[in-house]
Structures are given as structure tokens and as C-alpha cells.
Design a protein around this motif. Structure first.
Motif, mmCIF file in Angstrom:
data_model
loop_
_atom_site.group_PDB
_atom_site.id
_atom_site.type_symbol
_atom_site.label_atom_id
_atom_site.label_comp_id
_atom_site.label_asym_id
_atom_site.label_seq_id
_atom_site.Cartn_x
_atom_site.Cartn_y
_atom_site.Cartn_z
ATOM 1 N N LYS A 66 45.319 55.773 28.389
ATOM 2 C CA LYS A 66 44.659 56.859 27.647
ATOM 3 C C LYS A 66 44.292 57.969 28.637
ATOM 4 N N ILE A 81 40.837 57.114 30.661
ATOM 5 C CA ILE A 81 39.924 56.122 30.084
ATOM 6 C C ILE A 81 40.567 54.767 30.399
ATOM 7 N N SER A 83 40.239 50.476 31.229
ATOM 8 C CA SER A 83 39.442 49.249 31.068
ATOM 9 C C SER A 83 39.978 48.187 32.019
ATOM 10 N N HIS A 89 34.598 39.477 30.911
ATOM 11 C CA HIS A 89 34.533 40.625 30.008
ATOM 12 C C HIS A 89 34.970 41.909 30.731
ATOM 13 N N TYR A 90 35.105 42.952 29.925
ATOM 14 C CA TYR A 90 35.668 44.201 30.453
ATOM 15 C C TYR A 90 34.601 45.253 30.727
ATOM 16 N N THR A 92 34.686 49.593 30.881
ATOM 17 C CA THR A 92 35.536 50.755 30.610
ATOM 18 C C THR A 92 34.961 51.961 31.338
ATOM 19 N N ASN B 31 42.028 38.787 23.221
ATOM 20 C CA ASN B 31 41.454 40.123 23.410
ATOM 21 C C ASN B 31 41.480 40.936 22.116
ATOM 22 N N GLU B 33 41.377 44.780 20.527
ATOM 23 C CA GLU B 33 41.615 46.183 20.889
ATOM 24 C C GLU B 33 40.552 47.050 20.223
ATOM 25 N N THR B 34 39.839 47.822 21.040
ATOM 26 C CA THR B 34 38.823 48.721 20.488
ATOM 27 C C THR B 34 39.220 50.173 20.769
ATOM 28 N N LEU B 35 38.394 51.071 20.344
ATOM 29 C CA LEU B 35 38.668 52.492 20.540
ATOM 30 C C LEU B 35 38.841 52.841 22.022
ATOM 31 N N LEU B 36 38.004 52.227 22.860
ATOM 32 C CA LEU B 36 38.027 52.565 24.282
ATOM 33 C C LEU B 36 39.001 51.721 25.098
ATOM 34 N N GLY B 37 39.543 50.690 24.508
ATOM 35 C CA GLY B 37 40.465 49.828 25.250
ATOM 36 C C GLY B 37 40.268 48.371 24.879
ATOM 37 N N PRO B 38 40.870 47.460 25.660
ATOM 38 C CA PRO B 38 40.728 46.053 25.313
ATOM 39 C C PRO B 38 39.306 45.532 25.533
ATOM 40 N N GLU B 39 38.965 44.565 24.759
ATOM 41 C CA GLU B 39 37.621 43.966 24.841
ATOM 42 C C GLU B 39 37.813 42.453 24.729
ATOM 43 N N ALA B 40 37.035 41.697 25.507
ATOM 44 C CA ALA B 40 37.166 40.236 25.431
ATOM 45 C C ALA B 40 36.735 39.748 24.046
#
Lengths: 165, 137
Positions: A66, A81, A83, A89-90, A92, B31, B33-40
């Protein structure tokens, strides 16, 4: 079945076009209302991924990056952007790069427990750094994995910028 | 081995294996997928919590049967001795690799430790099944 797939694809593409990009509602972009912001996502092919993996010794989890191009009174910069997984966990980050140097580095989301997040002042150390200067940044106690993750993302953004994709 | 020790052993091995597999699946393929990117995956934390909760019972269950079952069988020359001996060796390696995962921060090392832990755990579960089959055969 195929017809249904095409109908759904057309429907969703219309939905995306009709709605405004929600990322542009982030505080960072709202602060730069006077700038011209264009969405310029990158699709990474296998070749770029291989070069990156060879140079940096890391893997790209996603093939889509992104990215936004900002033109503020003639000053062009790119906003990434990204991540990355810290432990489980991530986190961003928003990374703005201009002239192959980091201009802004903001945490957009940190999903690991808050005690593992580095202080804001530490993230600020990345500002004005180029690719070769990133590894000189001080370690941060209690957030080693966060430090590695942040460095990986900064490195990724600078790599993509250097390749002029 | 008493009936209670057997029950603790069975339940703890079963629960640790299931939660371990669940952690792996959610981590690798869960995982979101969210607006900002991948999320656990939101269930990953719970699965990890359960895995950490059952692990001490697993360690305890082997320790409970060590003197009267493991040590005794090692000295005898039964056919089941091989699977039991393999299990004890794997048990120690699982604990070490699990501890490495919790405390080591070197990225490449933890990557290999994760897969070693998964492989050793699966091997242990399969050997345990074989151990039970041999018992009833």
C-alpha cells in the motif's frame, strides 16, 4: 457460476470506485489536505521479491504494497503503509519517504501488548535516516522484537523507494 | 501408574497437542485482512493461552510417572521400551524448543525453533499413539 463471479467482480469494483479510500481518512493524510494524494499500490513480482530476499535476507509476506504519492507544493514524497509480525501479532506503520530518507514514521496499529511497544521518541529516531543509517539506531529495552520489526519495515520501504517502482 | 496419573497424562498430552496444532494453524493460515493490512487471528491469543496453560500439566504428568513407570521400564527389556525411550527424549527436546521460542529474540533462530517444536510435538503425539497401541496389542 462464471457469470455470477463476473457479476460479483463488477459489483465490488463499482463499490470500491464509488467509495472514498478509507486510508485517506487517517489523521496523517487529513493533516495534509492541501497536498495532492494519489494511490499508487505496488504489485511485487517474483523477481523483485528475490532481489529483496537476497539483499536484505527477509521475505515479503504480501505481494501488494500500500503506497501513496504525495505532492505538497511540488515536493514529492511516498507514503508506505506496512505491516509486520512482531512476535505473534502485527504492528502497522506509516512511513513517509522523500529523497530516499525517512521523513515520518508513525505507528498506526500495535496489536501486541502495549508494554512491548517502543516509546514515540524511539520511533522518531528513524526520521531523516537513510538505508545505511538505520542499523545505527539504539536498541530499546523490553521491546527487542518491536525494534527488529520496525527496522524491517523501514528497510522494506527504503528498498522499494530505491528501486523506483 | 495410578488411574489418576493415567488420566492426567492422557488429558494433558491430548490438550497440549490439540492447542499446539491450533496455534500453528491460526498463526500460519488464520490471518485476517484489515483495512491497514494483515492482522493475526483474534483467537490466536486464546489458543496460545490454552497451550501455555496445559503445558505445565504435560510436564507434571511425565514427572509423576517417571520413577514408577519410565525409569522402571528403561531397566526392563520390553518391546514398548523403544517408544517410551523415544518419548522421554522428545519430551526433553519439546521443553527446550518451547523455552527457546519464549525467550530467544533472534529472528532466524526462532523460525527454525518454531518448526522444530512443531515437528517434535507431532512426533511425540504419534509415538504416544504407538506406545498405547503396543500396550493393547
Amino acid at each position: 457460476m462464471e457469470l455470477l463471479t463476473y457479476i460479483l467482480l463488477i459489483f465490488f469494483s463499482l463499490q470500491v470506485k464509488a467509495s472514498e479510500d478509507p486510508i485517506l481518512r487517517l489523521e496523517f493524510f487529513q493533516k495534509h489536505e492541501d497536498c495532492i494524494i494519489e494511490r499508487k499500490y505496488i504489485y511485487l513480482d517474483r523477481e523483485i521479491k528475490t532481489i529483496y530476499e537476497r539483499e536484505i535476507n527477509q521475505a515479503f509476506e504480501s505481494s501488494i504494497i500500500k503506497r501513496y504519492q504525495m505532492n505538497c507544493l511540488g515536493q514529492i514524497s511516498k507514503v508506505y503503509i506496512l505491516s509486520d509480525r512482531v512476535r505473534s501479532h502485527y504492528q502497522t506503520l506509516l512511513i513517509q519517504i522523500s529523497k530516499e530518507r525517512i521523513q515520518v514514521l508513525e505507528v498506526l496499529k500495535f496489536s501486541e501488548p502495549q508494554k512491548y511497544q517502543a516509546p514515540k521518541s524511539w520511533y522518531h529516531k528513524f526520521v531523516t535516516r537513510s538505508d545505511s543509517e538505520i542499523f545505527n539506531i539504539d536498541a530499546v529495552t523490553g521491546a527487542t522484537l518491536t525494534r527488529y520489526s520496525t527496522m524491517r519495515m523501514a528497510k522494506k520501504a527504503l528498498f522499494l523507494e530505491s528501486k523506483n517502482l | 501408574m495410578t488411574k489418576l496419573e493415567k488420566q492426567i497424562l492422557l488429558v494433558s498430552i491430548f490438550a497440549t497437542t490439540i492447542t499446539g496444532i491450533l496455534v500453528y494453524l491460526l498463526r500460519e493460515w488464520g490471518n485476517v485482512e484489515t483495512l491497514l493490512g494483515p492482522e493475526a487471528n483474534p483467537f490466536l491469543t486464546h489458543a496460545q493461552g490454552l497451550h501455555y496453560l496445559f503445558t505445565p500439566f504435560f510436564i507434571l504428568s511425565i514427572s509423576l510417572i517417571f520413577k514408577q513407570h519410565v525409569y522402571e521400564k528403561i531397566q526392563s527389556s520390553e518391546k514398548r521400551r523403544i517408544s517410551g525411550f523415544t518419548m522421554v527424549s522428545l519430551y526433553l527436546m519439546i521443553i527446550v524448543s518451547g523455552q527457546i521460542l519464549l525467550y530467544i529474540t533472534e529472528v532466524n533462530f526462532t523460525y527454525y525453533a518454531r518448526y522444530a517444536h512443531l515437528l517434535l510435538g507431532s512426533w511425540f503425539a504419534l509415538t504416544f499413539l504407538r506406545h498405547l497401541v503396543l500396550r493393547f496389542s
